[in-house]
Design an enzyme around this catalytic site. Sequence first.
Site, short mmCIF file in Angstrom:
data_model
loop_
_atom_site.label_atom_id
_atom_site.label_comp_id
_atom_site.label_asym_id
_atom_site.label_seq_id
_atom_site.Cartn_x
_atom_site.Cartn_y
_atom_site.Cartn_z
N GLY A 1 46.23 50.57 36.56
CA GLY A 1 45.37 50.91 37.70
C GLY A 1 45.04 49.72 38.59
N LYS B 1 41.56 36.99 38.74
CA LYS B 1 41.20 35.94 37.77
C LYS B 1 42.29 34.89 37.68
CE LYS B 1 38.01 37.94 38.07
NZ LYS B 1 37.68 39.18 38.77
N HIS C 1 25.86 22.88 18.45
CA HIS C 1 25.58 21.84 19.44
C HIS C 1 26.74 20.87 19.51
CE1 HIS C 1 23.35 18.92 21.81
NE2 HIS C 1 23.82 17.98 20.99
N GLY D 1 32.85 47.33 50.03
CA GLY D 1 32.62 48.45 49.12
C GLY D 1 33.86 49.29 48.89
N GLU E 1 26.94 38.65 55.30
CA GLU E 1 26.35 39.64 54.40
C GLU E 1 25.18 40.31 55.09
OE1 GLU E 1 26.80 41.16 51.30
OE2 GLU E 1 25.02 42.20 52.05
#
Length: 471
Positions: free
Chosen positions: A41, A52, A450, A275, A201
């Site tokens: 898809g 990515k 850590h 959108g 925006e």
Amino acid sequence: MDGVQYDLAVVGAGPGGYVAAIRGAQLGLRVALVEAEHPGGVCLNWGCIPTKALLTGAELVDSLRSNGPAFGIHSDVVTLDYGRAVDHSRRVAGRLSKGVESLLRKNRIDWVAGFAKLTSGTSLDVSGAGSIGARSILLATGSREWVPPGVEVDGQRVLTSKEALASRTIPARLLVIGAGAVGVEFAYVYAMYGAQVTILEMADQMLPGADPDVALALESEFARKGIKVLTGARFENIDASGSEVRVEYQCEGRGSEEEARGASIAVDQVLVAIGRRPNSADLGLDPLGIETDARGFVVTDAWHTTQLQTVLAIGDVAGGPLLAHKASEQGIAAVEHLAGIERPPLDLSRVPACIYAQPQVASVGLTEAAARAEWGDRVRVGKFPFAASGKAVAAGHAAGFAKLIVDGEMGEILGAHVIGAGATELIAEVSLAMQLEATTRELIHTIHAHPTLSEAIWESALAAEGRSLNS
Ligand code: FAD
């Protein structure tokens, strides 16, 4: 295919449809999967995966530029060939799409190539493949880019994400309309590969709906990287008839006075990222009385069933959040319920959302404002800056923070918002904690290695309890 009767026919082989088909086959159902284009898809072919791949290249460039000198690496001789990055992203998409194909074979799912239309609640007409009968039909037809009326996408100078993913060149000046996930990721890629990028925006912050602290931090990090962001800027018109593309807009945001008046910008390319709309119009829903909302998203109940008991809908076509993992989880939930497996319905309030530019952004659950609206003064916030994380500073990624929203009385985690390196991986810990209804105390009692970025989650839990150690 004429005459074959299936237990389940899935329409659309995106992350919703192909995962649902595999789960159905695992549960012993005879499954057909109908797809008009490619396995995987939008996500795999024109969305999550190729973006990515490109973002990884952009991150490399960014790292070299911003961190290289501190590590004695000078990038003056680096040359950028964006076309090769695009070739790589297409190869990755192709390889993973083939991977889905072989998964379908392994699970004995019948692949049906063609465009499907419902002819009844238990039958489909598939272009070029005839009719298919099934006891249940699952619609997973996804969504496509929304382009406002009057805007003509020519694939050269005015693009949507789909054309952009196939384009091997970087314009000198790019305007991105929309600062949602898609707009932000492309703005970052193009800027790192050398374009002068501006984002328009309409909302008063980037990432509309996101935690405003995160949105502001992203805006200032983007400004540092040379990406200009105009919020409160409503685009009015694109004129691509001349030698450059002129975009008119109304700006009521925090840009300069000139920008507030000027309301026009000349660029070489425009990316429209405002959108998506569902692929529901040509499915034959109306004659069967299957309801869609005002934007065309298919209306379903908590088990993804439409008004017609035998027809289900999941993923983008059934509404937001428009995310691949939400589509997959809905597919699994719908099919398991269909097969009579006892399980809870999907909780949409726990779907994580991630953005993979640098700094990365990830969130799950309520924003601080939404939590306060619901829980009032009980809400506590624990925040930890990456500048106080040994691992982040050592790696040269001191920008950003982790913010945990908790119920101060019970310690239950209501939400988390992370901006910074590794944010998209860190959010999984909070998702798990929320799924297990864990408290801040339990997060605190979990030993975190850590130095790791994951200590930022542990520290934000400490901060929520008023026990910060390293900040
Ligand atoms: P889709 O993936 O849209 O698949 C639907 C399939 O149905 C398509 O293959 C289509 O050809 C087929 N189809 C449609 N109608 C018919 C028909 N009538 N007959 C037969 N076949 C039909 N989400 C994330 O979670 N993470 C990300 O990082 C991310 N990045 C994105 C980046 C971009 C640029 C874009 C555009 C989207 C991104 N998304 C991301 C969103 C994600 O791609 C979608 O949420 C996801 O693909 C939805 O899955 P789906 O299965 O519902 O539908």
